[in-house]
Design an enzyme around this catalytic site. Structure first.
Site, short mmCIF file in Angstrom:
data_model
loop_
_atom_site.label_atom_id
_atom_site.label_comp_id
_atom_site.label_asym_id
_atom_site.label_seq_id
_atom_site.Cartn_x
_atom_site.Cartn_y
_atom_site.Cartn_z
N LEU A 114 80.89 -56.05 -4.65
CA LEU A 114 79.82 -56.01 -3.64
C LEU A 114 80.41 -56.25 -2.25
O LEU A 114 80.17 -55.49 -1.32
CB LEU A 114 78.77 -57.08 -3.97
N ILE A 146 87.69 -59.10 -4.70
CA ILE A 146 87.17 -58.74 -6.02
C ILE A 146 87.94 -59.48 -7.13
O ILE A 146 89.14 -59.30 -7.31
CB ILE A 146 87.20 -57.21 -6.23
N THR A 147 87.19 -60.35 -7.79
CA THR A 147 87.78 -61.19 -8.85
C THR A 147 88.21 -60.32 -10.02
O THR A 147 87.48 -59.44 -10.46
CB THR A 147 86.76 -62.25 -9.31
N GLU A 353 79.61 -65.91 -4.87
CA GLU A 353 78.26 -65.50 -5.31
C GLU A 353 77.20 -66.00 -4.31
O GLU A 353 76.10 -66.38 -4.68
CB GLU A 353 77.98 -65.93 -6.76
C1 LIG Z 1 88.11 -66.32 -4.51
C2 LIG Z 1 86.96 -65.43 -4.21
C3 LIG Z 1 86.46 -64.58 -5.19
C4 LIG Z 1 85.39 -63.72 -4.91
N1 LIG Z 1 84.97 -62.83 -5.87
C5 LIG Z 1 84.09 -61.85 -5.52
C6 LIG Z 1 83.79 -60.79 -6.44
O1 LIG Z 1 84.27 -60.75 -7.57
N2 LIG Z 1 82.95 -59.79 -6.01
C7 LIG Z 1 82.39 -59.79 -4.77
O2 LIG Z 1 81.66 -58.86 -4.47
N3 LIG Z 1 82.65 -60.79 -3.89
C8 LIG Z 1 83.49 -61.81 -4.24
N4 LIG Z 1 83.78 -62.82 -3.33
C9 LIG Z 1 83.18 -62.79 -2.00
C10 LIG Z 1 82.25 -63.95 -1.71
O3 LIG Z 1 81.04 -63.79 -2.39
C11 LIG Z 1 82.11 -64.05 -0.18
O4 LIG Z 1 83.33 -64.57 0.30
C12 LIG Z 1 80.95 -64.91 0.23
O5 LIG Z 1 79.74 -64.28 -0.10
C13 LIG Z 1 80.96 -65.22 1.73
O6 LIG Z 1 81.19 -64.09 2.50
P1 LIG Z 1 82.31 -64.16 3.67
O7 LIG Z 1 83.57 -64.67 3.02
O8 LIG Z 1 82.36 -62.83 4.33
O9 LIG Z 1 81.80 -65.26 4.65
P2 LIG Z 1 80.76 -65.06 5.91
O10 LIG Z 1 79.57 -64.29 5.45
O11 LIG Z 1 81.55 -64.52 7.06
O12 LIG Z 1 80.37 -66.54 6.18
C14 LIG Z 1 81.14 -67.45 6.99
C15 LIG Z 1 80.33 -68.74 7.12
O13 LIG Z 1 79.09 -68.47 7.81
C16 LIG Z 1 78.00 -68.94 7.00
N5 LIG Z 1 76.85 -68.06 7.21
C17 LIG Z 1 76.80 -66.70 7.19
N6 LIG Z 1 75.55 -66.27 7.41
C18 LIG Z 1 74.77 -67.36 7.58
C19 LIG Z 1 73.39 -67.59 7.84
N7 LIG Z 1 72.51 -66.57 7.94
N8 LIG Z 1 72.94 -68.86 7.98
C20 LIG Z 1 73.81 -69.90 7.83
N9 LIG Z 1 75.12 -69.76 7.58
C21 LIG Z 1 75.60 -68.50 7.45
C22 LIG Z 1 78.50 -68.88 5.58
O14 LIG Z 1 77.75 -69.72 4.72
C23 LIG Z 1 79.95 -69.36 5.75
O15 LIG Z 1 79.97 -70.75 5.83
C24 LIG Z 1 84.81 -63.73 -3.63
C25 LIG Z 1 85.31 -64.60 -2.65
C26 LIG Z 1 86.36 -65.42 -2.92
C27 LIG Z 1 86.91 -66.31 -1.82
#
Ligand SMILES: Cc1cc2nc3c(=O)[nH]c(=O)nc-3n(C[C@H](O)[C@H](O)[C@H](O)COP(=O)(O)OP(=O)(O)OC[C@H]3O[C@@H](n4cnc5c(N)ncnc54)[C@H](O)[C@@H]3O)c2cc1C
Length: 368
Positions: A114, A146-147, A353
């Protein structure tokens, strides 16, 4: 019985490799082999597709017990559910037959794609595109974080099919690792869950048959969100397991370690910390199990409970693992003991997630 089975398997076959898997940041092959041999790698797959047919609570117990000894390994059953649930929830009968069988047998793992470099919390802002070409769709874009990327054969990929419609213009597809134009980035160098590969997935003119679309055109984002309602509970399970592993280790340690002429566990200050850790962990467990029952029954308040379980259990896991390091003093801060690994592993459960801020947004929009 299920817990006893998975605990003894985890202690015998997965725990002995957990420190090396972390230290070497390598995929836990031994864990995958042991889980497949016992049919515990994707227990959620329904029996009619060759799976074990475990319900949501049984799946939670499997993930919890694997995470208790090795968080990286617990992402095998957890991400197999995350990747395949879109097919189970919304896929055609043909897609289910084609992709769930190999998953159930242990011949293939399933990942979920995603997130993108510029679309994390705002997942609907994705840029990956799918364009129709006769009986095919052609996918182009980059999925990030992507895990199990590279290890999995199958990927549920969300892509924009109608840019005008934002979230209602997103569709879901099954992409195979062997499809021409699929490639992977270098593994991310992470704080924790180092044994679980996290990589980018590149889609470069990937041409797939139209029947690989999961559900109707434009329903991909809704399927992706519905999936997370169920699978956030598996992340709560992972958090519970990590916290339980740390608590169990600390409980033993305070009886062995002596200061001031007696075991440190005789001091009330230590006992109160352990009492708080166990109390919070049990509260998180009850919330998670109750959410799992709601997932199984498809209750109307599942969205709130899935978010609440993930958010609460992951915050508890961070607290409990940090306290476990504290209880081991200087020794806890070294890699000679497992609690610092557990503390590093716990952190991710507050992020993926949907971050815990995002869970609070979801809860606020779905107050019971
Ligand atoms: C090890 C690992 C494995 C993962 N595995 C998968 C996977 O298998 N598939 C997949 O699709 N994704 C995966 N992810 C992605 C993961 O779901 C995202 O990293 C996560 O959703 C946060 O997105 P971002 O890293 O872009 O942070 P951002 O969205 O840039 O967020 C940065 C900060 O801002 C805060 N923030 C953002 N918007 C708001 C708001 N509206 N109000 C308050 N605070 C806010 C967030 O909470 C965070 O603290 C993985 C991530 C990691 C690190």
């Amino acid at each position: 019985m299920l817990r006893e089975t998975i605990r003894s398997l985890a202690e015998a076959k997965i725990a002995p490799h957990a420190a090396a898997v972390d230290e070497e940041a390598r995929f836990p092959r031994e864990a995958l082999d042991a889980l497949v041999a016992s049919d515990l790698h994707a227990v959620h797959v329904p029996e009619e597709y060759g799976g074990a047919g475990a319900d949501a609570l049984a799946t939670v117990i499997v993930i919890e017990e694997v995470a208790r000894v090795c968080a990286s390994s617990s992402l095998i059953p957890a991400v197999n559910k995350l990747g395949s649930l879109p097919v189970i929830l919304s896929g055609s009968e043909d897609l289910k037959k084609k992709y769930l069988g190999p998953l159930a047998k242990g011949d293939a793992m399933f990942s979920y794609a995603l997130s993108e470099p510029d679309a994390g919390s705002d997942a609907a802002g994705m840029k990956t595109k799918a364009v129709r070409d006769g009986d095919f769709w052609v996918l182009n874009g980059v999925k990030r974080w992507i895990t199990n990327a590279g290890e999995s054969e199958y990927y549920t990929v969300m892509a924009v099919t109608d840019p005008e419609k934002r979230s209602k213009g997103i569709s879901a597809f099954v992409v195979e690792k062997s499809d021409e134009g699929v490639s992977f980035g270098a593994p991310e160098k992470k704080l924790g869950i180092k044994g679980s590969p996290t990589r980018e997935v590149y889609l470069d003119n990937v041409r797939i048959p139209a029947d690989r679309m999961i559900g109707e055109e434009g329903t991909g984002f809704a399927t992706a969100m519905k999936t997370l309602d169920h699978t956030r509970i598996t992340i709560a399970a992972q958090a519970l397991g990590i916290a339980q592993g740390a608590l169990d280790y600390a409980k033993g340690y305070v009886q062995e370690r002596k200061q001031f002429g007696k075991p440190i566990g005789d001091f009330q200050g230590i006992q109160f910390m352990l009492a708080d850790m166990a109390m919070k962990l049990e509260a998180a467990r009850q919330l998670t199990y109750s959410a799992a029952a709601k997932s199984e029954r498809l209750d109307g308040d599942l969205t709130f409970f899935g978010a609440a379980a993930k958010c609460f259990a992951s915050d508890v896991a961070m607290e409990v693992t940090t306290d476990a390091v504290q209880l081991l003093g200087g020794y806890g801060y070294t890699r000679d003991y497992p609690v610092e690994r557990m503390m590093r592993d716990a952190k991710i459960t507050q992020i993926y997630e949907g971050t815990n801020q995002v869970q609070r947004i979801v809860m606020a929009r779905n107050l019971p």
